[in-house]
Design an enzyme around this catalytic site. Structure first.
Site, mmCIF file in Angstrom:
data_model
loop_
_atom_site.group_PDB
_atom_site.id
_atom_site.type_symbol
_atom_site.label_atom_id
_atom_site.label_comp_id
_atom_site.label_asym_id
_atom_site.label_seq_id
_atom_site.Cartn_x
_atom_site.Cartn_y
_atom_site.Cartn_z
ATOM 1 N N THR A 81 0.845 -1.202 0.000
ATOM 2 C CA THR A 81 0.000 0.000 0.000
ATOM 3 C C THR A 81 0.880 1.252 0.000
ATOM 4 O O THR A 81 2.047 1.205 0.373
ATOM 5 C CB THR A 81 -0.999 -0.023 1.176
ATOM 6 O OG1 THR A 81 -1.723 -1.251 1.125
ATOM 7 C CG2 THR A 81 -1.991 1.108 1.151
ATOM 8 N N SER A 93 -12.133 -1.091 4.651
ATOM 9 C CA SER A 93 -10.734 -0.670 4.608
ATOM 10 C C SER A 93 -10.390 0.097 5.881
ATOM 11 O O SER A 93 -11.272 0.487 6.650
ATOM 12 C CB SER A 93 -10.535 0.239 3.391
ATOM 13 O OG SER A 93 -9.253 0.820 3.417
ATOM 14 N N SER A 94 -9.084 0.292 6.074
ATOM 15 C CA SER A 94 -8.609 1.188 7.140
ATOM 16 C C SER A 94 -7.943 2.425 6.546
ATOM 17 O O SER A 94 -7.405 3.255 7.283
ATOM 18 C CB SER A 94 -7.578 0.470 8.008
ATOM 19 O OG SER A 94 -8.140 -0.678 8.558
ATOM 20 N N GLY A 106 -0.372 0.528 5.968
ATOM 21 C CA GLY A 106 -0.102 -0.172 7.224
ATOM 22 C C GLY A 106 -1.245 -1.035 7.727
ATOM 23 O O GLY A 106 -1.301 -1.350 8.903
ATOM 24 N N GLY A 107 -2.179 -1.424 6.847
ATOM 25 C CA GLY A 107 -3.297 -2.238 7.309
ATOM 26 C C GLY A 107 -4.082 -1.478 8.361
ATOM 27 O O GLY A 107 -4.190 -0.251 8.299
ATOM 28 N N ASP A 135 -9.858 -8.408 2.671
ATOM 29 C CA ASP A 135 -10.206 -7.431 3.709
ATOM 30 C C ASP A 135 -11.637 -7.655 4.226
ATOM 31 O O ASP A 135 -12.050 -7.026 5.201
ATOM 32 C CB ASP A 135 -10.076 -5.989 3.199
ATOM 33 C CG ASP A 135 -8.673 -5.439 3.409
ATOM 34 O OD1 ASP A 135 -7.811 -6.185 3.910
ATOM 35 O OD2 ASP A 135 -8.430 -4.264 3.077
HETATM 36 N N1 GLU Z 1 -6.020 -3.452 2.539
HETATM 37 C C1 GLU Z 1 -5.758 -2.527 3.605
HETATM 38 C C2 GLU Z 1 -6.930 -1.583 3.779
HETATM 39 O O1 GLU Z 1 -7.620 -1.277 2.850
HETATM 40 C C3 GLU Z 1 -4.523 -1.740 3.382
HETATM 41 C C4 GLU Z 1 -3.336 -2.636 3.438
HETATM 42 C C5 GLU Z 1 -2.076 -1.948 3.865
HETATM 43 O O2 GLU Z 1 -2.113 -0.812 4.279
HETATM 44 O O3 GLU Z 1 -1.036 -2.596 3.781
HETATM 45 O O4 GLU Z 1 -7.145 -1.123 4.871
#
Ligand code: GLU
Length: 590
Positions: free
Chosen positions: A411, A475-476, A496-497, A451
């Protein structure tokens, strides 16, 4: 190899001249080499325009677009198309993105949702195995099953059509030239490929592109060409996003997804042809007289950050400062409570009724009162609250996968300010590093569908973030624009998830309460608490708070943190950009 934790850092902490010393230490933080990040970065100042992105070649393409008279929207197209080439592990045409946009002409903030959608044939059982149990994470990721309909091409076209000044086709030129002429593989890209041996080399297209004839990962500095990507971009340059969603590129995507030998997906030509970007009102939350605006559902970013800030606001953490464990107890427990609401309530609002009261001031005041206590909130006191509803719909909380902490090295976030005062904050993603590990048309296909909650129900109740056809996974991502008196003041975001949420929230607190500059705020050692354990960034002064936080009742985990915060402060006297020392990004401006 880990950098030696400097004794100087300890001395600085002891000397503790409040925030200034901490800021200096933050700026001096040496990142482990494994992150391939430069050791320390300086704030970059400019007077008119700025681009901050995760790769210098991409940031330069964005600045070139601005210098050619382009708007921030034009620069978005240039940056994203180059990132898809030089940072393919993170984002690209085969992924999705969210853009928070400040339009200088109307003086308004809006958001664009270019999130992937689940195929029409997807069911809530998508990520359950034959035994009815959730699949292992990578068993779900690698292959076609995890691939959602990409949103980036339509998002770029939408934003360019609305706010762009330069020609669409000419904005593809930098990426086409680099793809045809070659670009040098960055140390981070090389490291990511090396870490992914066993997954990335299982599909012929990815093996051929990311590895040499003997199967070794392409080395850092090697010049790589990607003619397939150049051809895809030429097609899109001529035919617009339609030429991505229909025709030969769409055929290649569907073939890669459906013909995967062990883990095919159902993504179809119709799914691609039906994809839509959605412009949505920005979700804004007040904080200390400012307005913190960003992406609402299907992202949990802005609502969860707004909740954290709302719970922190009654506390005087400006006076406590960043070195006091009490500050981190307050921020950490606010984050845990906000995450409990996030798990229970937030999903794609086109499919799920989300409580309207998540940012309600009285609700957040009551939630904040829960952390007015001397020690850590016990785990059993951290539960979702009861915000106000328009329509009652009580879902089950998302099942937690305990004990699994995925590294989130993919990301990307970029922030752009143009000379007219338009601001773009865009977080863009293929989800995991190299997404589904499938390539088509020279770009990586996302694994964004993972996700979704793998388990569709918990305790007999449907989980809000379950898979449904056409739905967007929660999402985050949190591309954020902070307004002061209605004008942009800060713009930032991070990969960063789910750690994106505390990365952005704590950076905002560092900027607003602790008055750090953009670079120092971004470089500040991370201390996060999403689920009860305090995660302290290894090799930084964050480690020094371990004992105090433990004494307050927290479990402690020390490890690397994979933020990629890229932001700009927009002050009356000019722009200050900051790029995360943990990745390869850079701020460039005039
Ligand atoms: N898939 C995650 C999201 O949409 C983002 C992944 C990442 O930040 O590595 O929250």
């Amino acid at each position: 190899m880990r950098a030696v934790r400097p004794i100087i850092a300890l001395a600085l902490l002891l000397a503790a001249q409040a925030n200034a010393a901490f800021a200096q230490q933050a700026a001096d933080t040496v990142a482990p080499e494994s992150r391939s990040a430069v050791s320390a970065k300086q704030a970059v100042h400019a007077s008119r325009q700025m681009v901050v992105a995760a790769n210098p070649i991409a940031a330069q393409a964005g600045l070139d677009a601005l210098r050619a008279g382009g708007s921030a929207a034009d620069a978005v197209v240039a940056v994203q198309t180059v990132l898809g080439l030089v940072e393919p592990q993170s984002s690209g045409l085969g992924g999705g993105a969210f853009l928070t946009w400040y339009d200088a002409k109307s003086g308004t903030v809006t958001t664009f949702d270019g999130r992937e959608t689940a195929p029409a044939a997807a069911t809530p059982a998508l990520f359950l195995g034959a035994d009815g149990k959730p699949l292992g994470f990578f068993d779900a990721v690698v292959g076609g099953r995890s691939v959602g309909v990409p949103g980036v091409p339509r998002l770029l076209e939408t934003v360019h059509a609305k706010y762009g000044r330069l020609g669409w086709a000419e904005l593809m030129d930098p990426a086409i030239k680099l793809a045809e002429g070659g670009f040098a593989v960055s140390p981070r890209l090389h490291a990511m490929i090396t870490q992914d041996v066993g997954r990335l080399d299982t599909q012929p297209a990815t093996r051929a592109y990311f590895f040499d004839a003997l199967g070794a990962p392409v080395t850092a500095g090697a010049v790589v060409r990607n003619p397939d990507y150049a051809a895809s971009l030429r097609t899109i340059a001529e035919g617009g996003a339609d030429a991505f969603y229909r025709g030969p590129i769409a055929d290649k995507i569907v073939a890669a997804v459906q013909s995967h030998p062990t883990n095919p997906g159902s993504l179809s030509l119709d799914d691609l042809a039906n994809y839509q970007v959605k412009e949505r009102p920005a979700a804004c939350a007040p904080y200390r007289g400012l307005s913190v605006c960003g992406m609402g559902p299907p992202s949990s970013g802005a609502l969860t950050i707004g909740q954290i800030l709302g719970m922190v606001e009654p506390f005087d953490i400006a006076t406590l400062g960043p070195e006091d464990p009490e500050s981190w107890r307050i921020v950490g427990d606010a984050t845990r409570l906000a995450f409990a609401d996030r798990e229970r309530y937030i999903a794609d609002s086109d499919f799920v009724n989300i409580p309207k009261g998540l940012l309600n001031a009285d609700y957040l005041k009551a939630r904040s009162a829960l952390i007015r206590r001397p020690t850590a909130l016990p785990d059993d006191a951290v539960a979702a609250g009861e915000p106000s509803w328009d329509k009652a719909e009580l879902g089950g909380a998302e099942p937690r996968i305990d004990g699994v902490a995925f590294d989130m090295p993919a990301t990307t976030h970029f922030t752009i300010v143009d000379a007219d005062g338009n601001v773009a904050a865009m977080t863009s993603s293929v989800e995991n590093a190299f997404g589904s590990r499938q390539m088509a048309g020279g770009f990586i296909l996302n694994n964004q569908l993972t996700d979704f909650s793998f388990a569709p129900e918990k305790d007999g109740a449907a989980v809000a973030n379950r898979v449904e056809p056409g739905k967007r996974p929660r999402s985050s991502m949190a591309p954020t624009i902070v307004l002061k008196d209605g004008k942009p003041f800060y713009a930032l975001g991070s990969p960063g998830g789910s750690s994106i949420i505390p990365y952005v929230a704590t950076t905002l607190i560092a900027l607003i309460d602790w008055k750090l500059d953009m670079q120092a705020a971004i470089s500040m050692p991370h201390m996060l608490n999403r689920f009860g354990t305090f995660e302290l960034e290894a090799g930084t002064t964050a480690e020094n708070l371990a004992g105090d936080l433990e004494a307050l009742g927290y479990k402690i985990k020390i490890g690397d943190q994979n933020s990629g915060l890229h932001g700009v402060a927009i002050m009356p006297d000019g722009l200050t950009g900051g790029a995360d020392p943990r990745r390869e990004g850079i701020a460039l401006g005039d």
